[in-house]
Design an enzyme around this catalytic site. Structure first.
Site, short mmCIF file in Angstrom:
data_model
loop_
_atom_site.label_atom_id
_atom_site.label_comp_id
_atom_site.label_asym_id
_atom_site.label_seq_id
_atom_site.Cartn_x
_atom_site.Cartn_y
_atom_site.Cartn_z
CG HIS A 11 25.88 35.87 99.16
ND1 HIS A 11 26.36 35.39 100.39
CD2 HIS A 11 25.19 36.94 99.63
CE1 HIS A 11 26.54 35.76 100.77
NE2 HIS A 11 25.02 36.29 101.06
CD GLU A 25 22.43 38.07 100.64
OE1 GLU A 25 22.38 37.23 101.38
OE2 GLU A 25 23.62 39.18 101.05
CG HIS A 79 26.04 41.52 101.78
ND1 HIS A 79 26.78 39.62 101.49
CD2 HIS A 79 27.69 41.30 101.62
CE1 HIS A 79 27.73 39.25 101.11
NE2 HIS A 79 28.43 40.59 100.91
CD GLU A 147 24.21 42.04 105.96
OE1 GLU A 147 24.19 42.14 104.89
OE2 GLU A 147 24.84 41.33 106.06
ZN ZN Z 1 25.31 38.27 102.37
#
Ligand code: ZN
Length: 247
Positions: A11, A25, A79, A147
């Site tokens: 992002h 995030e 992420h 993640e």
């Molecule tokens: Zn993400």
């Protein structure tokens, strides 16, 4: 030429990604990405590039294109997960289509390395997974997407806001990347880790020793003008009784 790792903080810019409990995030992944890269650069013979180093928007295709153009040896995208507030844990992804066996082996190794670091904090292992994520599909080199916990879960979020946990994730990720790429440690680091060295060793730096106190005063003045605190060198000054001696 040394191996090149491209680190991709998820992002950025107008795309904040997921969020929870005041944490975005995009900010968290950028911080982790910069730290992982720094640990790699400090400890290993390796080149590191990032798809972004600021809070900028970069499209998924541009991220993959950059890594392809640089001919990266490994690509890792960072992420945080989000679901319904109740899901917790760590998971990692490689592309669901055809991949080189190395890609799967690297995923397993890095995944285990990160889980070992997170297990003491009660983190759930959600396993090694595969998905059709753009950055994994469009990169031509072995690629992994991690993640790091669920940002929208209270317990996981508290871990993400804990500096020790963040440090552990950073160290484990860098160590995992170094292992899969077979990176060699920098020579000075190998020496520093030798058995005769201790972690709290103090390095004493002496800038000059003079029989003539005036020469010492002159150097002291110069060092002060350069911003050094005089406490650093006053103990190296000769006592006043040496004043009449010459050198
Ligand atoms: Zn993400």
């Amino acid at each position: 030429m040394s191996k090149l790792v491209v680190i991709d903080p998820g992002h950025g810019g107008h795309d904040p990604g997921a969020s929870g409990y005041g944490l975005l995030e995009k900010n968290s992944t950028l911080d982790l990405a910069l730290q992982v890269g720094k640990v790699l650069q400090d400890r290993y013979v390796v080149r590191v590039e990032w798809t972004r180093t600021t809070d900028a928007f970069v499209s998924l295709t541009d991220r993959a294109t950059l890594a392809n153009r640089l001919k990266a040896d490994y690509f890792i995208s960072l992420h945080h997960n989000a679901y319904d507030g109740n899901a917790r844990g760590f998971e990692s992804y490689i592309f669901s289509g055809k991949v080189n066996p190395f890609t799967g082996n690297a995923q397993k190794l890095i995944h285990v390395e990160i889980m070992q670091a997170l297990k003491p904090y009660g983190v759930v292992d959600r396993g090694t997974k595969r998905a059709d994520f753009a950055v994994l599909r469009e990169t031509v080199m072995p690629a992994l997407l991690v993640e790091y916990l669920f940002i929208d879960n209270a317990q996981d979020n508290a871990l993400l806001q804990n500096l020790s946990v963040r440090q552990a994730m950073v160290e484990a990720t860098a160590r995992g990347i170094a292992r899969v790429l077979g990176l060699s440690e920098k020579p000075d680091r190998q020496k520093a880790q030798g058995p005769s060295q201790t972690a709290d060793k103090i390095y004493r730096v002496q800038v000059g020793a003079f029989r003539d106190r005036r020469n010492a005063e002159r150097l002291l003045k110069k060092l002060k003008s350069l911003g050094f605190k005089d406490a650093m060198i006053t103990e190296t000054l000769a006592p006043p009784s040496d004043e009449n001696q010459t050198n």
